[in-house]
Each structure stands twice: as C-alpha cells, then as structure tokens.
Design a protein around this motif. Structure first.
Motif, PDB file in Angstrom:
ATOM      1  N   LEU A   1      60.430  49.925   1.448  1.00 43.71           N
ATOM      2  CA  LEU A   1      59.788  50.960   1.353  1.00 43.71           C
ATOM      3  C   LEU A   1      60.644  52.241   0.567  1.00 43.71           C
ATOM      4  CD1 LEU A   1      57.326  52.425   2.389  1.00 43.71           C
ATOM      5  CD2 LEU A   1      58.280  53.021   4.625  1.00 43.71           C
ATOM      6  N   PRO A   2      61.815  52.068   0.690  1.00 42.24           N
ATOM      7  CA  PRO A   2      62.757  52.875  -0.068  1.00 42.24           C
ATOM      8  C   PRO A   2      62.622  52.818  -1.409  1.00 42.24           C
ATOM      9  CG  PRO A   2      64.231  52.076   1.498  1.00 42.24           C
ATOM     10  CD  PRO A   2      62.830  51.308   1.725  1.00 42.24           C
ATOM     11  N   LEU A   3      62.279  51.732  -1.936  1.00 43.07           N
ATOM     12  CA  LEU A   3      62.177  51.366  -3.147  1.00 43.07           C
ATOM     13  C   LEU A   3      60.740  51.946  -3.864  1.00 43.07           C
ATOM     14  CD1 LEU A   3      63.060  49.660  -5.956  1.00 43.07           C
ATOM     15  CD2 LEU A   3      61.366  47.918  -5.037  1.00 43.07           C
ATOM     16  N   ILE A   4      59.616  51.741  -3.047  1.00 36.61           N
ATOM     17  CA  ILE A   4      58.476  52.255  -3.171  1.00 36.61           C
ATOM     18  C   ILE A   4      58.407  53.820  -3.303  1.00 36.61           C
ATOM     19  CG2 ILE A   4      56.006  52.589  -2.323  1.00 36.61           C
ATOM     20  CD1 ILE A   4      56.289  49.856  -1.103  1.00 36.61           C
ATOM     21  N   LEU A   5      59.077  54.443  -2.334  1.00 37.15           N
ATOM     22  CA  LEU A   5      59.351  55.927  -2.127  1.00 37.15           C
ATOM     23  C   LEU A   5      59.968  56.452  -3.359  1.00 37.15           C
ATOM     24  CD1 LEU A   5      59.804  56.512   1.498  1.00 37.15           C
ATOM     25  CD2 LEU A   5      57.472  56.904   0.285  1.00 37.15           C
ATOM     26  N   ALA A   6      60.888  55.734  -3.839  1.00 41.03           N
ATOM     27  CA  ALA A   6      62.049  56.328  -4.776  1.00 41.03           C
ATOM     28  C   ALA A   6      61.035  56.310  -6.117  1.00 41.03           C
ATOM     29  CB  ALA A   6      62.983  55.161  -5.138  1.00 41.03           C
ATOM     30  N   TRP A   7      60.007  55.514  -6.352  1.00 41.52           N
ATOM     31  CA  TRP A   7      59.230  55.328  -7.539  1.00 41.52           C
ATOM     32  C   TRP A   7      58.322  56.537  -7.501  1.00 41.52           C
ATOM     33  CZ3 TRP A   7      61.004  54.070 -12.204  1.00 41.52           C
ATOM     34  CH2 TRP A   7      61.837  53.065 -12.047  1.00 41.52           C
ATOM     35  N   CYS A   8      57.638  56.538  -5.936  1.00 39.70           N
ATOM     36  CA  CYS A   8      56.889  57.721  -6.049  1.00 39.70           C
ATOM     37  C   CYS A   8      57.389  59.007  -6.197  1.00 39.70           C
ATOM     38  CB  CYS A   8      56.248  57.634  -4.773  1.00 39.70           C
ATOM     39  SG  CYS A   8      55.166  56.234  -4.054  1.00 39.70           S
ATOM     40  N   LEU A   9      58.539  59.126  -5.702  1.00 36.87           N
ATOM     41  CA  LEU A   9      59.218  60.477  -6.008  1.00 36.87           C
ATOM     42  C   LEU A   9      59.712  60.859  -7.548  1.00 36.87           C
ATOM     43  CD1 LEU A   9      61.731  60.891  -3.247  1.00 36.87           C
ATOM     44  CD2 LEU A   9      60.149  62.595  -3.756  1.00 36.87           C
ATOM     45  N   ILE A  10      59.816  59.643  -8.137  1.00 39.75           N
ATOM     46  CA  ILE A  10      60.360  59.682  -9.556  1.00 39.75           C
ATOM     47  C   ILE A  10      58.926  60.195 -10.487  1.00 39.75           C
ATOM     48  CG2 ILE A  10      61.109  58.718 -11.780  1.00 39.75           C
ATOM     49  CD1 ILE A  10      62.767  57.111  -9.709  1.00 39.75           C
ATOM     50  N   GLY A  11      57.770  59.313 -10.008  1.00 38.24           N
ATOM     51  CA  GLY A  11      56.499  59.519 -10.613  1.00 38.24           C
ATOM     52  C   GLY A  11      55.921  61.231 -10.474  1.00 38.24           C
ATOM     53  N   THR A  12      56.230  61.519  -9.210  1.00 42.44           N
ATOM     54  CA  THR A  12      55.753  63.026  -8.802  1.00 42.44           C
ATOM     55  C   THR A  12      56.616  63.916  -9.606  1.00 42.44           C
ATOM     56  OG1 THR A  12      55.224  62.169  -6.665  1.00 42.44           O
ATOM     57  CG2 THR A  12      55.087  64.321  -7.026  1.00 42.44           C
ATOM     58  N   GLY A  13      57.791  63.650  -9.751  1.00 43.89           N
ATOM     59  CA  GLY A  13      58.943  64.690 -10.340  1.00 43.89           C
ATOM     60  C   GLY A  13      58.441  64.633 -12.015  1.00 43.89           C
ATOM     61  N   ALA A  14      58.079  63.417 -12.433  1.00 47.80           N
ATOM     62  CA  ALA A  14      57.880  63.284 -14.008  1.00 47.80           C
ATOM     63  C   ALA A  14      56.590  64.320 -14.174  1.00 47.80           C
ATOM     64  CB  ALA A  14      57.578  61.863 -14.459  1.00 47.80           C
ATOM     65  N   LEU A  15      55.397  63.870 -13.324  1.00 52.12           N
ATOM     66  CA  LEU A  15      54.297  64.686 -13.683  1.00 52.12           C
ATOM     67  C   LEU A  15      54.285  66.166 -13.467  1.00 52.12           C
ATOM     68  CD1 LEU A  15      51.792  62.422 -11.756  1.00 52.12           C
ATOM     69  CD2 LEU A  15      51.810  62.754 -14.075  1.00 52.12           C
TER      70      LEU A  15
END
Lengths: 502, 156
Positions: free
Chosen positions: B42-56
């Motif tokens: 879950l930390p891995l998934i959330l980390a990528w979600c955060l990075i994606g949201t941040g990038a957008l």
C-alpha cells in the motif's frame, strides 16, 4: 411487522436516552454545541476532538450522545451568529447571513431566529425518523458484505468525498492519499513490521487520531484566525418579538419541507453534510421563487430552507457511519474516534451487539433537538453576550485546552509535540487551499482498506479480479468510476481549451 | 512557460515530495505475494498516487490560471507553535501552573491585538480553572508546581 419493529426499536432507544444521566449528557452536548456554533472560528470538529479524551471517563452511551449533540447543536448556534452579526458561526450557515442579517437589520431578527430554530427542529424530527427507518435494512445489507465489497464501498466513499469537496478535485485526491499514508505510520498489524516510524518509539503505535485532528483543525485554525481578526458588528444586543407572523409561517412551510428533503438526501452522501446542504437549499429556493431578485434583501425563505437543510443533513450523515462504519465527513470521523476510544468497532455489528447504544443515540437526537429549541429561543440573550468575548482571549483558551486534552490521552507530553507539528502542517495546507476533511477520511479509511484488501486477496488466492467479480463490489466500483468520469471530463475540457488558446 | 497558478504548483510539489520520500523510505519494505500482500504494497501504491497527483497539479499550474501564493502570517504561526512546544516541555518538569503561564503568554504574543491588562486577568482565571478542572476535578497525575526547584531545573 416492520412498523412494529420500528416502534420497539425507538422505545428501546428512548428508554436509554431518557435516563437522567443520558439526558444530562445530551443537554451538555447541546449546550456546548450551541456555544461553539455561536462563536465564529470554533467549529464542531475541533471541539469534538478536544472533548474526545474527556469522553473516556463517560459511559459509551453518554459519550456518543454528547458528541452527537455537539454537531447538531452547532447547526442551531451557527444560525444565531449568522442572523445577528452577519458572520457565519459555522460554515453551514454562510448562506443564512444573506437574508437573515437583512431581516435583523429591518428589526425582524426575532422571526428569523424563530423560523431558523423551528425549521431546524422539524428537519431534525424528520431526519431522526429517517435514520430509524433506513438503518435496519442498510445494516442487513451490510452484513452480506465480503471483504472485497467493503474495500470497494470505501473506495466509493472516498471518491464521493472528492466529488463533493469544494475546490480542486486534484487537491482533494492528494489530501486523501496523504491521509492514507499518514494512517499507515506505525506497526503493520498483519506482519508486525514498522512503517515510516523513523525509529521513534512514540510512533510505533501510529499517529494518534486526536493529536492529528487537534493539530490540523484546532491549532491551525487558531493560527489562521489570528491572522485576520474579524470584526463583529452586533446588529442589536436585544432581540424582541420572537414570534413570526402568520404570513412568515405560511411562506416558510414549503421551503422548510424542501430544505429538509434536500438536506436529508445530501447528508447521506459521503463528503456531503451540512455545508453542501445549506448552499443547495438556498439555490433551489432562489430558483423556485417568483421573485428571485428579492433574495438577499431579507426573504424569510432564504433563512427557512438552508437552516432546515443543514440540520437534516447533519443528522442523516449519521446513517453511513452507524450502519456501515464509514465516516462520511470529518465530524463522523470524530464519532468513529469516540466509538473506538470505548472499544466499539464501528460497523453493521453495532446495531445487533449494542442495540441500546445504537437506538439510544438516535432517540437522543430528537430529544436534543427539542432541548435546542428551548435553549435557543428564550435564552438567545445569553448566547449573544458570548459573542462579546474577543477572539484574542478565546485563542489562548483553545490553545490550552488542545494541549491539556492531548496530554491527558496517555499522560504523554510527546503527543503535545505532535499537535505542534500538525498545526504547522495544517496551516501550510490551508495556505495551499487544500481542504483538511479528505485527509482525515483517508487517515481513517486507509488502514481499514488495507485490512479488507488483504482479506479479499487471501480469500481469492491472490486473484485481483475478485473486486470485479462480486456484483456488489462491481457496482460500487462502477459508480465510483462514473463519478470520476463526470468530474474529470469538464476539467480536462477546460484545461485543453485554455491550452489551445495559447 | 510561465507559472500561472503558484498555489497549485506548491501543492503539487508538496504531494510529489511526500510521495518520493515515501517511495525512498519504503523501498525495502517487503512486498509479499499477491495472496498475502506485504507491508510495502500500500505504501508503494500511495507513493505513486501522490507523485501522480503532484505531477498533474504541477502541470495544471502551467496550463491554467489559478490562485497565487499568499503571504504567511509568521507571527501567529511561530508563537502558537512555540506555545504548544513549551507546554509539552514544561508540564512534566515544572508543573501545570508554570506550563500554562508560559504557553498562554507565548500564544498571546501571537497577535498584536493582545491587551496586557485584560490578558493578565484572563490568564489568572484560566490557571484557576485549569488547576481546578484537571488536577482537583479529573485528578490527572500532573504536578501543580515544581516539587523542588533545583531538581526540576536540571532537565533530566
């Protein structure tokens, strides 16, 4: 049969709620709720967080009855400030300032206050019955949920929270992910590994819910409220002639009915709640009115509808929390926190295992609403006088209560340091216009979702399709996907349009 | 390229930075198997979600007009933070009364509106209320005053 069951349940509820002790806690909740509702800058979320540690000393029924009273009490109190001072005591009474304050300036503060209170009482009564009717079938449905269904339902809840959040969708998503990540800090219950603890022993049990909330809501709010001090112009400290005229009542009946229905429906949706309800109700009234241009000049409809709607929504938002154990907004997250302090795991099992608590709480809402009408109308002068306490002093008092409240949880001074940290974080997020409510929902739901995800994967022997194969789970995910599409499409289109213009 | 939404850019950077940090810290958390997902999934998934949201959000800051950054109000932020920290550090060592007085005074320094005569009266009232409620009422195990001054001052 159904009707009989309803009466037996409500009878049980009233037998619990009408004990002297529980009546007392209901009154305490209603009084505190009204007080903080009247005071701008002090909200129900922060207050409930403040009182969570204290509820540890109460029996669970008393604790939850009091906490619930704070929430709907604040809806009553908020309207008083909105009408008399032109400041929303609560976010949910922002629209009440538009017509309520104008009525007060025309010397009709009394009728405005009376209609607000009576409309709220009517809405509260209807919403109490709605909860009593809706809860058993929903609970029955929830008992058939498999882990995969729960996971998908929580996903849907989070998506709803994003869709209905004010402001940027992307930021709301970011806040949810951030909250979930914060929720994972500590020891993983399944494997015993620690995550993101930086070897600090205070973090092995995770970040506490109360310190997090008090930091983000309590401390950060003091910081931002001290930044731009509000001016409070009391229209008059005396309110005379509470009675609305026959004309007032006639004009208010339909708006109260519409506000109650709309608010009740919006309250059930995750992320909805009282704020959204009052805004929508005002908009609907304005649209239906034959004289929309007169709104904002002291129309009683503009007070009746939103005030009924916010109270109805405040109460129906208990439905998903009580039946499914899912917090639909920050306040419900507090209620879940309150349950967990008493070792009650929120979810469909509460109704069967603790029927006294469950129905007692519902019955107390109606009693609480009645107390509030009595508290608010004749005692209005006392509440108005409270507005004379300047925020510079309130800030000092709130800060102290936050510190001592968190300290008293575990007699740990280190947790007070955590509120200092999250106070700054909360202020930063406020400055970036990121709403803290989704963060809180993510924080609570993140660890729950992990548990259900693991159970689902274990049951399906590692097959992720399980989330799409179960009809319930598939339905929840499909609704979530549709909602996402709706939000994203216009944004994408607009973004592309502006990009093309360059 | 011109930054058109400072607030979006800052929020995006914040999310992405937290995501990257989580990715970095969580890199060696065990992933487990599909049937038994491990600590790190879950930390891995959330980390990528955060990075994606941040990038957008970052992208949005360049493509659409948005709100700019506003000034920080340093005075209340610093003073209120210090007030909470002071309470945490002092309450076990010097007792409730001193912890309250120091932290409340720091908080009062957070706004230029404080009127000191009024504040002094209010602080005295709060100390009486605090001691009455929490030490005598709820019987919390906090010292009221420092037991012996030299010992308390040695900062164990």
């Amino acid at each position: 049969m159904e009707i009989n069951a309803l009466f037996t349940n409500l009878a049980l509820g009233f037998s619990v709620a009408l004990t002297l002790q529980n009546l007392f806690w209901c009154l305490v909740g209603a009084v505190i709720g009204t007080a903080i509702g009247v005071l701008p800058g002090v909200g129900p979320v922060a207050t409930m967080a403040l009182l969570l540690p204290a509820t540890y000393f109460l029996p669970p029924e008393g604790a939850l009855i009091m906490l619930a009273g704070i929430y709907y009490g604040a809806q009553y109190g908020g309207s008083t400030t909105a009408i008399l001072v032109n400041l929303p005591g609560e976010a949910s009474s922002v629209v009440t300032t538009l017509d309520g304050y104008q009525m007060a300036r025309q010397g009709r503060a009394g009728p405005a206050l009376a209609i607000a209170a009576l409309g709220s009482f009517f809405a509260g009564t209807v919403a109490t019955v709605a909860i009593a009717i809706a809860a058993p079938p929903l609970t029955k449905l929830a008992q058939q949920f498999a882990p995969a269904d729960y996971f998908s339902l929580m996903t849907l809840g989070l998506v709803f929270a994003v869709v209905l959040a004010r402001g940027s969708v992307l930021k709301a998503f970011g806040m949810i992910f951030l909250g979930m990540l914060l929720g994972l800090v500590g020891t993983d219950v399944n494997t015993g590994n620690t995550r993101f603890t930086f070897d600090i022993s205070d973090l092995f049990d995770g970040i506490g819910f109360v310190p997090l909330v008090m930091g983000v809501f309590g401390i950060a709010e003091i910081m931002s409220n001290l930044t731009d001090p509000q001016r409070r112009d009391l229209v008059s400290s005396k309110v005379s002639g509470l009675m609305p005229t026959r004309e007032d009542i006639k004009r208010s009946i339909a708006p109260i009915l519409r506000g109650t229905t709309l608010g009740g429906l919006l309250g059930i949706l995750p992320g909805g709640g009282a704020v959204l309800a009052s805004f929508s109700a005002y908009t609907v009234e304005k649209r239906l009115s034959k004289t929309p241009e007169k709104f904002g000049t002291g129309m009683i409809e503009g007070v009746a509808a939103p005030e009924s709607a916010n109270n109805a929504a405040a109460q129906t938002s208990f439905i998903p929390m009580l039946t499914l154990g899912i917090p639909s907004n920050a306040v419900m997250a507090m209620m879940i926190g309150g349950m967990m302090i008493h070792g009650i795991i929120p979810g469909p099992q509460v109704m069967e295992q603790k029927p006294g608590l469950f129905w007692g709480m519902i019955a107390s809402m109606w009693l609480g609403n009645m107390m509030l009408v009595i508290l608010n109308l004749p005692l209005i002068g006392i509440w108005v006088r409270m507005l004379l306490v300047p925020y510079r002093l309130l800030a000092v008092a709130i800060l102290f209560f936050c510190c001592i409240g968190v300290y008293s949880l575990n007699n740990s001074a280190n947790e007070v340091l955590i509120i200092a940290l999250f106070g700054v974080v909360g202020y930063l997020l406020m400055k970036l216009d990121c709403e803290p409510a989704p963060l809180l929902m993510g924080f609570l739901l993140g660890p729950m979702m992990e548990v259900y995800m693991r159970r689902a994967m274990l049951l399906s022997r590692g097959d992720p399709w399980v989330f799409l194969e179960r009809p319930l789970s598939l339905t929840f995910l499909a609704i979530a996907a549709l909602l996402m599409l709706f939000v994203i499409l216009p944004t994408v289109r607009k973004a592309r349009e502006t990009a093309f213009q360059e | 390229m011109r930054i058109r939404g400072g607030q979006d850019l800052a929020a995006g950077s914040l999310f992405a930075a937290v995501g990257l940090a989580a990715l970095w810290i969580g890199a060696d958390y065990p992933r487990g198997t599909a049937q038994r997902p491990g600590t790190g999934v879950l930390p891995l998934i959330l980390a990528w979600c955060l990075i994606g949201t941040g990038a957008l959000l970052g992208l949005k800051a360049f493509l659409t007009d948005g709100a700019g950054l506003t000034r920080w109000a340093w005075r209340p932020v610093i003073m209120i933070t210090l007030a909470a920290i002071a309470f945490a550090l002092l309450v076990d060592r010097l007792g409730l009364v001193i912890a309250m007085l120091v932290s409340m005074t720091l908080a009062a320094l957070g706004t230029p509106e404080t009127r000191w005569r009024e504040y002094t009266l209010f602080a005295a009232f709060m100390v009486v209320l605090g001691v009455g409620m929490f030490i005598y009422g709820l019987r919390m195990p906090i010292p009221m005053l420092p037991k012996e001054l030299p010992g308390a001052l040695s900062w164990k």
